[in-house]
Design an enzyme around this catalytic site. Sequence first.
Site, PDB file in Angstrom:
ATOM      1  N   LYS A   1       7.536  31.758  31.916  1.00  0.00           N
ATOM      2  CA  LYS A   1       8.771  32.486  32.287  1.00  0.00           C
ATOM      3  C   LYS A   1       9.829  31.479  32.725  1.00  0.00           C
ATOM      4  O   LYS A   1       9.896  31.101  33.894  1.00  0.00           O
ATOM      5  CB  LYS A   1       8.474  33.492  33.407  1.00  0.00           C
TER       6      LYS A   1
ATOM      7  N   GLU B   1       6.250  30.352  36.161  1.00  0.00           N
ATOM      8  CA  GLU B   1       7.714  30.492  36.230  1.00  0.00           C
ATOM      9  C   GLU B   1       8.374  29.313  36.949  1.00  0.00           C
ATOM     10  O   GLU B   1       8.568  29.342  38.160  1.00  0.00           O
ATOM     11  CB  GLU B   1       8.100  31.807  36.938  1.00  0.00           C
TER      12      GLU B   1
HETATM   13  P1  13P Z   1      15.866  37.944  37.586  1.00  0.00           P
HETATM   14  O1  13P Z   1      15.768  38.414  36.164  1.00  0.00           O
HETATM   15  O2  13P Z   1      16.709  38.835  38.457  1.00  0.00           O
HETATM   16  O3  13P Z   1      16.209  36.481  37.682  1.00  0.00           O
HETATM   17  O4  13P Z   1      14.429  38.116  38.224  1.00  0.00           O
HETATM   18  C1  13P Z   1      13.329  37.717  37.493  1.00  0.00           C
HETATM   19  C2  13P Z   1      12.287  37.211  38.382  1.00  0.00           C
HETATM   20  O5  13P Z   1      11.188  37.712  38.376  1.00  0.00           O
HETATM   21  C3  13P Z   1      12.593  36.094  39.272  1.00  0.00           C
HETATM   22  O6  13P Z   1      11.405  35.578  39.777  1.00  0.00           O
END
Ligand code: 13P
Length: 340
Positions: free
Chosen positions: A222, A180
């Site tokens: 992600k 991510e």
């Molecule tokens: P949000 O969808 O609230 O941005 O959170 C997703 C997430 O896992 C952030 O690390």
Amino acid sequence: MQETIQDIAIAMVAPGKGILAADESTPTIGKRLAGIEVENTEENQIKYRGLLFTTPEIEKYISGVIMYDETLHQSGKDGVSFPELLKSRGIIPGIKVDMGTEFFEGSDPSADGEKYTKGLDGLDERLKEYYKLGARFAKWRATFSISDELPTDSLINKNAEDLAEYAFVCQQNNIVPIVEPEVLMDGDHTIERCFEVTKQVLQVTFEKLKNRGVQLDGVVLKPNMVIAGQDAQKDTPETVADMTVKCFREVVPKDVSGIVFLSGGQTERQACENLNAMNSTDEMHPWELSFSYGRALQASTLKAWLGKDENIKNAQEVFLHRCKMTSMARSGEYSGDLEN
Ligand code: 13P
């Protein structure tokens, strides 16, 4: 026979399904609970997560749930541990393994305030324990702020290198890494500037993943959507979709198992409209484009609950509705009319 990381990654982005991010750290869940004037106690955290995880029928729309370390060790009111409960419903338990951010000393001095994500210390041992507790995928979030000068090349390199090391160690432990790299929405930057930064961040991240020997068909990406800053004028869902898919086509290898977006501060509806537009364009893309939302799946549920037992049933209905709407967006079948 043991499932391979490829089997798990495919199940995480199964048709019509996506991931619930319920991995808020103790301070972050505290902020969410403060928003509904509920105290940040362990009891309230367990009650709230229990409400989410026992909502009837969410398994139709939710393939996996990301939890925080404490949550993975907790149980709901019937004494069944949260990972066991999810598993019994056909939902894959996941775990956030990064340890948050810290000021980055190696960065350009003009860029004071940049933060990198830490958590490699002891990661291998923690993953072994998480696997025993039922986790089959993990998450590591690195963040990048946008300004005229930021993010710096040195921060992009540092975060990408650590993401690659994390992903490698996960795969060694038969755990699918969610990679991510989040380009943050804070600020008034244009969608073009977000495109430029997201492209560079993803390019460097995939270079490092490849160099570290990470198997891309056992990785779930992600990312943020390519979107203008929170304080800038909003673009249409079609523009967000076109720019996002264009960016990925330029830099995301086709072997990556799937892409699950974060919501990053978008409203629940905006996050559905943008995801829907991406899944209804004619433009071909080789990956599943799904979701791993935190706030955009939970905001209205928190408001419906307000910390009160008598509101649990209604809050679960609100949550199921959000899961269903987001699943429809993930299949390109969402429209605002379905909200009522
Ligand atoms: P949000 O969808 O609230 O941005 O959170 C997703 C997430 O896992 C952030 O690390």
